[in-house]
Each structure stands twice: as C-alpha cells, then as structure tokens.
Design a protein around this motif. Structure first.
Motif, PDB file in Angstrom:
ATOM      1  N   LYS A  82       6.468  13.478   5.331  1.00  0.00           N
ATOM      2  CA  LYS A  82       5.755  14.088   4.212  1.00  0.00           C
ATOM      3  C   LYS A  82       6.258  13.449   2.938  1.00  0.00           C
ATOM      4  O   LYS A  82       7.453  13.529   2.634  1.00  0.00           O
ATOM      5  CB  LYS A  82       6.011  15.596   4.193  1.00  0.00           C
ATOM      6  CG  LYS A  82       5.331  16.298   5.360  1.00  0.00           C
ATOM      7  CD  LYS A  82       5.807  17.723   5.567  1.00  0.00           C
ATOM      8  CE  LYS A  82       5.626  18.588   4.344  1.00  0.00           C
ATOM      9  NZ  LYS A  82       5.882  20.017   4.675  1.00  0.00           N
ATOM     10  N   GLY A  83       5.371  12.791   2.219  1.00  0.00           N
ATOM     11  CA  GLY A  83       5.801  12.122   0.999  1.00  0.00           C
ATOM     12  C   GLY A  83       4.914  10.934   0.729  1.00  0.00           C
ATOM     13  O   GLY A  83       3.723  10.953   1.055  1.00  0.00           O
ATOM     14  N   CYS A  84       5.518   9.895   0.143  1.00  0.00           N
ATOM     15  CA  CYS A  84       4.793   8.649  -0.078  1.00  0.00           C
ATOM     16  C   CYS A  84       5.344   7.619   0.888  1.00  0.00           C
ATOM     17  O   CYS A  84       6.533   7.302   0.844  1.00  0.00           O
ATOM     18  CB  CYS A  84       4.981   8.183  -1.531  1.00  0.00           C
ATOM     19  SG  CYS A  84       4.284   6.541  -1.818  1.00  0.00           S
ATOM     20  N   LEU A  85       4.501   7.123   1.739  1.00  0.00           N
ATOM     21  CA  LEU A  85       4.916   6.088   2.680  1.00  0.00           C
ATOM     22  C   LEU A  85       4.406   4.758   2.139  1.00  0.00           C
ATOM     23  O   LEU A  85       3.229   4.643   1.777  1.00  0.00           O
ATOM     24  CB  LEU A  85       4.339   6.415   4.058  1.00  0.00           C
ATOM     25  CG  LEU A  85       4.765   5.597   5.265  1.00  0.00           C
ATOM     26  CD1 LEU A  85       6.265   5.421   5.363  1.00  0.00           C
ATOM     27  CD2 LEU A  85       4.254   6.266   6.545  1.00  0.00           C
ATOM     28  N   ALA A 128      -4.345  -0.491  -3.535  1.00  0.00           N
ATOM     29  CA  ALA A 128      -3.373  -1.488  -3.066  1.00  0.00           C
ATOM     30  C   ALA A 128      -2.894  -2.334  -4.249  1.00  0.00           C
ATOM     31  O   ALA A 128      -3.633  -2.572  -5.208  1.00  0.00           O
ATOM     32  CB  ALA A 128      -4.025  -2.385  -2.022  1.00  0.00           C
ATOM     33  N   SER A 129      -1.665  -2.804  -4.158  1.00  0.00           N
ATOM     34  CA  SER A 129      -1.100  -3.570  -5.271  1.00  0.00           C
ATOM     35  C   SER A 129      -0.414  -4.827  -4.759  1.00  0.00           C
ATOM     36  O   SER A 129      -0.311  -5.052  -3.544  1.00  0.00           O
ATOM     37  CB  SER A 129      -0.122  -2.696  -6.049  1.00  0.00           C
ATOM     38  OG  SER A 129       0.912  -2.236  -5.201  1.00  0.00           O
ATOM     39  N   MET A 130       0.023  -5.659  -5.691  1.00  0.00           N
ATOM     40  CA  MET A 130       0.772  -6.857  -5.338  1.00  0.00           C
ATOM     41  C   MET A 130       2.019  -6.915  -6.214  1.00  0.00           C
ATOM     42  O   MET A 130       1.920  -6.947  -7.440  1.00  0.00           O
ATOM     43  CB  MET A 130      -0.075  -8.116  -5.574  1.00  0.00           C
ATOM     44  CG  MET A 130       0.638  -9.403  -5.150  1.00  0.00           C
ATOM     45  SD  MET A 130      -0.229 -10.883  -5.710  1.00  0.00           S
ATOM     46  CE  MET A 130      -1.591 -10.900  -4.571  1.00  0.00           C
ATOM     47  N   VAL A 148       0.867  -1.187   0.000  1.00  0.00           N
ATOM     48  CA  VAL A 148       0.000   0.000   0.000  1.00  0.00           C
ATOM     49  C   VAL A 148       0.901   1.233   0.000  1.00  0.00           C
ATOM     50  O   VAL A 148       1.688   1.433   0.923  1.00  0.00           O
ATOM     51  CB  VAL A 148      -0.949   0.041   1.214  1.00  0.00           C
ATOM     52  CG1 VAL A 148      -1.809   1.304   1.174  1.00  0.00           C
ATOM     53  CG2 VAL A 148      -1.842  -1.196   1.242  1.00  0.00           C
ATOM     54  N   LEU A 149       0.782   2.025  -1.052  1.00  0.00           N
ATOM     55  CA  LEU A 149       1.472   3.312  -1.105  1.00  0.00           C
ATOM     56  C   LEU A 149       0.470   4.336  -0.585  1.00  0.00           C
ATOM     57  O   LEU A 149      -0.704   4.290  -0.948  1.00  0.00           O
ATOM     58  CB  LEU A 149       1.850   3.678  -2.536  1.00  0.00           C
ATOM     59  CG  LEU A 149       2.517   2.602  -3.399  1.00  0.00           C
ATOM     60  CD1 LEU A 149       2.820   3.167  -4.792  1.00  0.00           C
ATOM     61  CD2 LEU A 149       3.802   2.128  -2.755  1.00  0.00           C
ATOM     62  N   ALA A 150       0.925   5.237   0.257  1.00  0.00           N
ATOM     63  CA  ALA A 150       0.006   6.236   0.802  1.00  0.00           C
ATOM     64  C   ALA A 150       0.654   7.616   0.742  1.00  0.00           C
ATOM     65  O   ALA A 150       1.817   7.774   1.105  1.00  0.00           O
ATOM     66  CB  ALA A 150      -0.345   5.897   2.250  1.00  0.00           C
ATOM     67  N   PHE A 151      -0.118   8.584   0.281  1.00  0.00           N
ATOM     68  CA  PHE A 151       0.333   9.969   0.399  1.00  0.00           C
ATOM     69  C   PHE A 151       0.113  10.382   1.841  1.00  0.00           C
ATOM     70  O   PHE A 151      -0.929  10.069   2.433  1.00  0.00           O
ATOM     71  CB  PHE A 151      -0.508  10.890  -0.494  1.00  0.00           C
ATOM     72  CG  PHE A 151      -0.357  10.654  -1.968  1.00  0.00           C
ATOM     73  CD1 PHE A 151       0.820  11.010  -2.617  1.00  0.00           C
ATOM     74  CD2 PHE A 151      -1.383  10.080  -2.715  1.00  0.00           C
ATOM     75  CE1 PHE A 151       0.957  10.807  -3.991  1.00  0.00           C
ATOM     76  CE2 PHE A 151      -1.247   9.871  -4.080  1.00  0.00           C
ATOM     77  CZ  PHE A 151      -0.073  10.237  -4.725  1.00  0.00           C
ATOM     78  N   THR A 152       1.066  11.096   2.401  1.00  0.00           N
ATOM     79  CA  THR A 152       0.804  11.682   3.717  1.00  0.00           C
ATOM     80  C   THR A 152       1.576  12.999   3.840  1.00  0.00           C
ATOM     81  O   THR A 152       2.702  13.122   3.352  1.00  0.00           O
ATOM     82  CB  THR A 152       1.152  10.740   4.885  1.00  0.00           C
ATOM     83  OG1 THR A 152       1.066  11.474   6.116  1.00  0.00           O
ATOM     84  CG2 THR A 152       2.525  10.121   4.760  1.00  0.00           C
ATOM     85  N   GLY A 173       7.008   2.620  -4.338  1.00  0.00           N
ATOM     86  CA  GLY A 173       7.645   1.364  -4.722  1.00  0.00           C
ATOM     87  C   GLY A 173       7.900   1.345  -6.216  1.00  0.00           C
ATOM     88  O   GLY A 173       7.239   2.033  -6.980  1.00  0.00           O
ATOM     89  N   ASP A 174       8.853   0.550  -6.607  1.00  0.00           N
ATOM     90  CA  ASP A 174       9.155   0.356  -8.017  1.00  0.00           C
ATOM     91  C   ASP A 174       9.253  -1.149  -8.218  1.00  0.00           C
ATOM     92  O   ASP A 174      10.116  -1.774  -7.590  1.00  0.00           O
ATOM     93  CB  ASP A 174      10.493   1.033  -8.343  1.00  0.00           C
ATOM     94  CG  ASP A 174      10.761   1.093  -9.842  1.00  0.00           C
ATOM     95  OD1 ASP A 174      10.006   0.474 -10.596  1.00  0.00           O
ATOM     96  OD2 ASP A 174      11.721   1.774 -10.230  1.00  0.00           O
ATOM     97  N   PRO A 175       8.362  -1.779  -8.947  1.00  0.00           N
ATOM     98  CA  PRO A 175       7.438  -1.242  -9.950  1.00  0.00           C
ATOM     99  C   PRO A 175       6.024  -0.902  -9.473  1.00  0.00           C
ATOM    100  O   PRO A 175       5.177  -0.582 -10.313  1.00  0.00           O
ATOM    101  CB  PRO A 175       7.373  -2.373 -10.982  1.00  0.00           C
ATOM    102  CG  PRO A 175       7.616  -3.633 -10.218  1.00  0.00           C
ATOM    103  CD  PRO A 175       8.458  -3.259  -9.035  1.00  0.00           C
ATOM    104  N   GLU A 176       5.732  -0.922  -8.182  1.00  0.00           N
ATOM    105  CA  GLU A 176       4.358  -0.626  -7.754  1.00  0.00           C
ATOM    106  C   GLU A 176       3.841   0.695  -8.332  1.00  0.00           C
ATOM    107  O   GLU A 176       2.684   0.790  -8.768  1.00  0.00           O
ATOM    108  CB  GLU A 176       4.266  -0.535  -6.218  1.00  0.00           C
ATOM    109  CG  GLU A 176       4.285  -1.871  -5.499  1.00  0.00           C
ATOM    110  CD  GLU A 176       5.679  -2.300  -5.112  1.00  0.00           C
ATOM    111  OE1 GLU A 176       6.649  -1.850  -5.764  1.00  0.00           O
ATOM    112  OE2 GLU A 176       5.827  -3.089  -4.164  1.00  0.00           O
TER     113      GLU A 176
END
Ligand code: AMP
Ligand code: GLY
Length: 420
Positions: free
Chosen positions: A265-268, A209-211, A195-199, A289-292
């Motif tokens: 502050k960013g992508c967690l 959400a991705s896999m 899970v990438l989240a902006f915060t 994430g890469d490649p997320e």
C-alpha cells in the motif's frame, strides 16, 4: 486535519505543496523538512529514521494522517510502528518495502511470477561471483543487494572493472552490509521509463510516466546521481507499452505481494527499460521517486490527500486519479562536486520566478534569516506547459533565478525525449 510528512527533500516538498491544496488540512508537519519546506509546513527536527521519536511526536500531536516518503524509514518499519500506534498513514509496511530494500527479494518475486527483468544471479561469496562474471559477457551489471543511496550499481565494461566492483562491495564493504550480497545481472539497453503507481494492494493506478536523468553530466556521462532532472510524460511510453506494462508487470507485481501476505500500500515505483524484447524491470522502489515526484505531481489534477487516504483505506478503485495533458520538466540545481564531495552552508539567492514555474527545495537550510545549501541536490526548478519543449524551455529560462557559488545543472534535461 493534522498531517505529517516524513522526509526532507524535493520529493517531500512536492508532496507537501500538493497536500496543502486540500482545505481539510489544518497543520502540516515535516520531519525534518528543510529550509524551503519551512515556508509550507512546520518543520520538526526529528530525523526521518528516528522511528521512536516519530511515533511519539505523532501521538503527542494526535496526527490524523502520516505520509512516509523516503526508503530508509520504510525499510526500518516506520509504517508498521505508526499503524501499531493507531495512526493512519500512506506507505508500505516493512515486509512490502523489501521490494526495494532487497534486490534479491525483488528478483525472486519476478522469477516466480514471470515478470520480465534482466537475467540475474545472486552471490554471497566473492569467488562465486567472480567465476560467474568470468564466464559471462560484458558489460555486466553489479548491484549491491541492499539500499545504497542509488549508488550501489556498477556497470562493468570489462573483467577488471567487475573485479574491482566485487572486491569493493563484497570484501571491502563499500556499502556496508548492503553490498555483502550482490546481484549480477545482464546489461540491457533501451529508453528508460519511471512509472510511479498508487496501489492499495489490489487496485493499481499508474501516474504519468516520466524520464529521470541519472548521470551527472550532459549526454548521460559522468557518475550516477540520485537524479539530475526529469520530464513527464515520457514520450517513449506509448499507450500500447503502457497496456503491456500493466498486464505483464504492474498487476502481477501487486498480486504477487498480496499473495505473499505483504500487500503493498503506497506508491510503487517501476524503473523500466524498453528493450527490443519488450519492457523489463530494472528496479522497484517502494516510494515516490525523487526527482520524479516533482515533475509528476506537478501534473496531478486530482486531490492528492484524498488519493493517499484512499490507498490507506483500500478504496483506491473509487478514487479519482486524473492528470493534466500538459508536460512538465524538473531541472535539479546541484552543488558543485556532487555526487562527490561538495560544500555546504553556501548562501543561496533566489530571484523572482516567471509564471508556471515553481521551486522545490531538496537540500537547503535556513540560516540567519536567509537560505544556505545543505545537500548535493539543492533545488528543483519545475515548469509545466502545454508541450514538452515549452516546459523544458520554461524550466531553463528560470534556472538562472537560483544563484549560489558552485551551482551546477545539466543543460540537456529532456533532449533525448524531444528527439523521440
Ligand atoms: P538502479 O539503481 O537499479 O536504478 O540502477 C541505476 C541505473 O543503472 C539505472 O537507471 C540504469 O541506467 C542502470 N542499470 C541498472 N540495471 C541495469 C541493467 N540491467 N542494464 C543496463 N543498465 C542498468
Ligand atoms: N530518481 C530515482 C529514485 O528516486 O530512485
């Protein structure tokens, strides 16, 4: 406005394609970018870790907004340095980036705030780590404390494998200083979710959400890689689980960092495992994430640059973060031999692509007017479609459009998700 993106892989290419959609963007620079990014941005040959040169460049060009995407410059304090030079940017400062750059820091934070994770212990002396492992169960997970290019994790099936891993990390310095300290943790099982989240340090806005598929070969066999492909959304991540993760993991993590005086502050990035006891944190990353990012940003409908600015300005609560209900699939085309030794400079041919498919460059370079390989992960084929199975099929139909000697890709990205 003039925007700078630090980094040069598929994640940065995905960010650049999305940022470019904003009509306020005049010039987009990539440091250092790559052969494919050069078609979308001005590539500047400054290494992502050369912070002095980065800041000097940003000053010289009066950059209005910078995005620092990779972990190394974040851990080195690139955002602190850009802020000190008066440049607005997206990404955590060094103190908050420790959530990725030090696994022992992350683990201590989780313990203090009751955030569910694998049971663990941290060791600076090999004999102490050995004694702990001998007294415990197998498999056991051994992790280098610091950054190790995604390769600092060993799942030891027996004592012999654990002894080898500890010796390599702690005595022989296989990961340099990163591995002198190790975290030994309980082996968990269950579907994995990214899970990438902006915060902005207060508000948390999770993305779809991705896999990821980390192993090199079909059927999750072979060595760990940076990631061989991604699907989104992740069907194992139900609305109930999402709600629980928000309450038990995402909000407590962001609150903990804020209370420690290092608001994130960013992508967690939350690397989660859905165990029989509920969702647990496998790892945090302080970045997309890469490649997320390639599969997730393909589904973003809101304006990315507006969101990135809202994070920097601590106005994320007001920003629109909307995703399409479609599915996406990213298949990484890699160099033969990856994640071990591989050739570079191999000519790449790209045939015309079908609709709803895009190519993002991870490791390509321009040479004599053509493209050559320049890394292990070379290109990501990203497809979107109304359903996951259609997205997977579209990505695989398009994958043969990328041709180079030794090209390799997994044939089963999304299979496990489709069986969910
Ligand atoms: P990491 O670099 O921490 O993401 O770990 C790489 C991969 O190792 C993860 O994606 C998991 O598949 C696996 N892994 C890490 N920690 C554990 C654990 N405690 N139990 C089981 N698998 C793990
Ligand atoms: N794909 C895993 C990562 O970016 O760390």
């Amino acid at each position: 406005m003039d925007v700078l993106v630090v980094g040069g892989g598929g994640r940065e290419h995905a960010l650049i394609r999305k940022i470019k959609e904003n009509p306020r963007v005049r010039t987009l620079y990539a440091l250092p970018g790559n052969g494919g990014i050069a078609q979308d941005a001005v590539c500047v040959p400054i290494a992502a870790t050369d912070i002095d040169a980065m800041v000097a460049f940003a000053r010289e060009k009066a950059i209005d907004f910078a995005v620092v995407a990779p972990d190394d410059p974040l851990a080195l304090g690139a955002v602190d340095a850009l802020h000190a030079a008066g440049i607005r940017c997206f990404g955590p400062e060094k103190a908050a980036a420790r959530i990725e750059s030090s696994k022992s820091f992350a683990k201590a934070l989780m313990r203090a705030h009751h955030i569910p994770t694998a049971a663990w212990a941290v060791f600076d002396r090999e004999e102490d780590a050995l004694a702990h492992v001998r007294a415990g169960r197998f498999p056991v997970v051994i992790k280098a404390d610091g950054l190790a290019l995604g390769k600092g994790v060993v799942i030891a099936q027996d004592l012999g494998e654990a002894e080898n891993a500890l010796r390599a990390m702690m005595r022989e310095g296989a990961f340099g200083r990163s591995g002198r300290r190790v975290v030994v943790e309980e082996f968990l099982t269950g579907p994995e979710v990214s899970v990438l989240a902006f915060t902005d340090g207060n508000t948390v806005r999770p993305m779809v959400a991705s896999m990821d598929h980390k192993r090199a070969l079909d059927g999750d066999r072979g060595p760990n890689t940076g990631g061989m492909g991604v699907i989104a959304p992740n069907p194992f991540y139900t609305p109930d689980i999402a709600e629980r993760c928000m309450r038990e993991i995402f909000e407590p993590t962001v609150r903990a960092l804020r209370e420690m005086g290092c608001p994130f502050k960013g992508c967690l990035y939350f690397g989660l495992m859905l165990t029989a006891d509920g969702p647990k944190v496998i790892e945090y990353n302080c970045r997309f994430g890469d490649p997320e990012a390639q599969a997730v940003l393909a589904l973003l409908q809101s304006d990315l640059l507006t969101i990135l600015e809202a994070v920097e300005d601590e106005r994320l609560a007001e920003a629109e973060v909307r995703f399409s209900r479609d599915a996406s699939c990213c298949v990484m085309i890699v160099s033969g031999g990856y994640p071990g030794a591989y050739a570079k400079g191999v000519p790449v041919h790209i045939d015309p692509l079908p609709e709803d498919v895009c190519l993002l460059h991870s490791g390509t370079a321009e040479k004599d007017g053509g493209l050559v390989t320049a890394g292990g992960r070379v290109l990501g084929v990203v497809a979107t479609a109304p359903t996951l199975s259609q997205a997977v099929r579209r990505a695989y139909d398009a994958a043969p459009c990328v041709r180079f000697d030794g090209a390799f890709y997994r044939r089963d990205i999304g299979r496990r998700a489709q069986e969910a």
